[in-house]
Write an enzyme that holds these catalytic residues in place. Structure first.
Site, PDB file in Angstrom:
ATOM      1  N   ASP A 169      42.230  41.295  38.720  1.00 25.95           N
ATOM      2  CA  ASP A 169      42.344  39.950  38.826  1.00 25.95           C
ATOM      3  C   ASP A 169      43.696  39.814  39.534  1.00 25.95           C
ATOM      4  O   ASP A 169      44.740  40.259  38.957  1.00 25.95           O
ATOM      5  CB  ASP A 169      42.289  39.113  37.729  1.00 25.95           C
ATOM      6  CG  ASP A 169      42.638  37.513  37.813  1.00 25.95           C
ATOM      7  OD1 ASP A 169      42.855  37.355  39.041  1.00 25.95           O
ATOM      8  OD2 ASP A 169      42.651  36.984  36.999  1.00 25.95           O
ATOM      9  N   ASP A 224      39.918  36.598  44.967  1.00 27.22           N
ATOM     10  CA  ASP A 224      41.178  37.579  44.118  1.00 27.22           C
ATOM     11  C   ASP A 224      40.673  38.008  42.825  1.00 27.22           C
ATOM     12  O   ASP A 224      41.456  38.529  42.110  1.00 27.22           O
ATOM     13  CB  ASP A 224      42.303  36.611  43.826  1.00 27.22           C
ATOM     14  CG  ASP A 224      42.009  35.481  43.002  1.00 27.22           C
ATOM     15  OD1 ASP A 224      40.880  35.147  42.880  1.00 27.22           O
ATOM     16  OD2 ASP A 224      43.022  34.761  42.641  1.00 27.22           O
ATOM     17  N   GLU A 225      39.254  38.034  42.608  1.00 26.49           N
ATOM     18  CA  GLU A 225      38.761  38.562  41.322  1.00 26.49           C
ATOM     19  C   GLU A 225      37.672  39.497  41.707  1.00 26.49           C
ATOM     20  O   GLU A 225      36.714  38.919  42.731  1.00 26.49           O
ATOM     21  CB  GLU A 225      38.336  37.411  40.328  1.00 26.49           C
ATOM     22  CG  GLU A 225      39.381  36.762  40.158  1.00 26.49           C
ATOM     23  CD  GLU A 225      38.915  35.653  38.693  1.00 26.49           C
ATOM     24  OE1 GLU A 225      39.862  35.267  37.982  1.00 26.49           O
ATOM     25  OE2 GLU A 225      37.626  35.650  38.683  1.00 26.49           O
TER      26      GLU A 225
END
Length: 389
Positions: A12, A106-107
């Site tokens: 993350d 973003d993960e």
């Protein structure tokens, strides 16, 4: 070293949009940065960790954020930068892992079960991933490794920012025991409040026989599922993602909301960014989807199609606004809102006349330099007026 039966890694990126602004302009390091449009109509897209203690959160009106933190440095969104950084991170994870599932920009999850001979030490693997992403982008991230997706994601949240968490096999329940019930997927604010009224506020309380009666009354058939999660039992597989044929953006609100105007402002800001992305790439969208996640984690999606392939905001917004109105349920609060544009295809040369094309190109150039909120397309109502036809 004992071999894990299953080893799932979750990554993350820490406050990606705000952190990306610092990557683009290193002079912003250590300063109170937020991403968003200027007042009076702008909203916060992302808040750095430095400004969160002031109460600044995503989807907050910028004018309110500036009041909370007078020294706030506002940076306009830069979707092109985010895409470049995401592509660089994806290239890094593709080199490291055979199976990666990016669930957002973003993960990501990676199944590292078959990599234990190469990376026997889980914490060292986590550090390797963090360094690889930093070398590729300059962004810091938090990495967690566990036997399942749920435990890994909860551990990452507990160790943010810039952390590494390793929850070995057999220690899942012990780690989860003192985590708040709200940390479990599916336990929304209303459910958590009802459980809290009976003194149930930590994950371990789900396994306490003293609470059997209220748990069965409040959770019903879902109790078994939650108890499995509380013990770290999670067999959800890592599914390799495919190249997307859509553009999308979503945000999880810091506070749940049922305000139609607020939700409309949020989706309208997404449309501004996504439509500009379409034009930059020479594309048009034939359809769209409005996504809402309720406070109890139930997700609803309204799909629709435009009159034809479009990339011009005023022509696109009425259809999206109508779908949003149809999706909203009176008295319901929402924790997430998202917008996706789908059915992407090359934009027709005659999509709009030459004079309008020049005006839009000039607007996009200004928005790219100063942010999308300094200028906006005409022929469109304010988001506050979206509840009317």
């Amino acid at each position: 070293m004992t071999r894990w039966p299953r080893r799932i890694l979750f990554g993350d990126v820490d406050a990606m949009f705000a952190s990306a602004a610092v990557v683009a302009d290193p002079s912003l390091a250590g300063k109170p940065v937020a991403v968003g449009g200027p007042p009076p109509r702008g909203i916060i897209t992302a808040a750095s960790y430095l400004v969160r203690p002031f109460g600044i959160r995503s989807a907050m009106p910028t004018i309110q954020a500036i009041h909370l933190c007078p020294g706030l440095i506002l940076v306009p969104p830069d979707r092109a930068l985010y895409r470049r950084l995401h592509d660089a991170m994806r290239a890094a994870t593709d080199r490291l892992f055979p199976v990666t599932e990016w669930t957002s920009i973003d993960e990501f999850y990676a199944d590292t079960t078959d990599l234990q001979a190469r990376y026997p030490n889980a914490e060292a693997l986590g550090q390797t991933v963090k360094q690889a992403l930093y070398d590729a982008t300059g962004l810091r991230c938090t990495v967690a490794i566990a036997t399942g997706k749920t435990v890994a994601k909860i551990a990452a949240e507990a160790y943010k920012p810039d952390g590494v968490a390793v929850i070995p096999p057999g220690e899942e329940a012990a780690f989860l025991a003192r985590q708040p019930l709200r940390a479990l997927p599916g336990v929304g604010p209303k459910t958590a409040a009802r459980l809290d009224a009976f003194g149930l506020n930590e994950v371990r309380d789900l396994l306490d026989p003293r609470f059997e009666a209220p748990l069965r009354d409040l959770l019903g058939s879902r109790l078994l599922h939650f108890r499995q999660l509380a013990q770290g039992i999670d067999r959800d597989p890592v599914i390799p993602d495919r190249e997307s044929k859509s553009l999308s953006h979503e945000t999880t609100f810091e506070r749940d909301t049922g305000d139609p105007a607020y939700l409309a402002r949020t989706l309208r800001s997404f449309l501004t960014l996504l439509a500009r992305d379409l034009r930059e790439d020479g594309l048009a969208a034939a359809g769209f989807a409005v996504k809402l996640k309720r406070s109890d984690f139930v997700v609803s999606t309204k799909h629709g199609r435009f009159p034809g392939p479009l990339n011009y905001d005023p022509a696109m917004w009425p259809s999206i606004a109508a779908a949003l109105r149809a999706a909203l349920v009176s008295g319901t609060t929402y924790r997430l809102a998202g917008l996706a544009l789908s059915g992407l295809e090359p934009a027709s040369v005659g999509l709009y006349d030459a004079r309008r094309a020049k005006a839009i190109a000039a607007m996009d150039a200004i928005a790219a330099k100063h942010g999308p909120s300094v200028i906006r397309l005409g022929e469109i109502r304010d988001p506050e007026d979206t509840t009317s036809p």
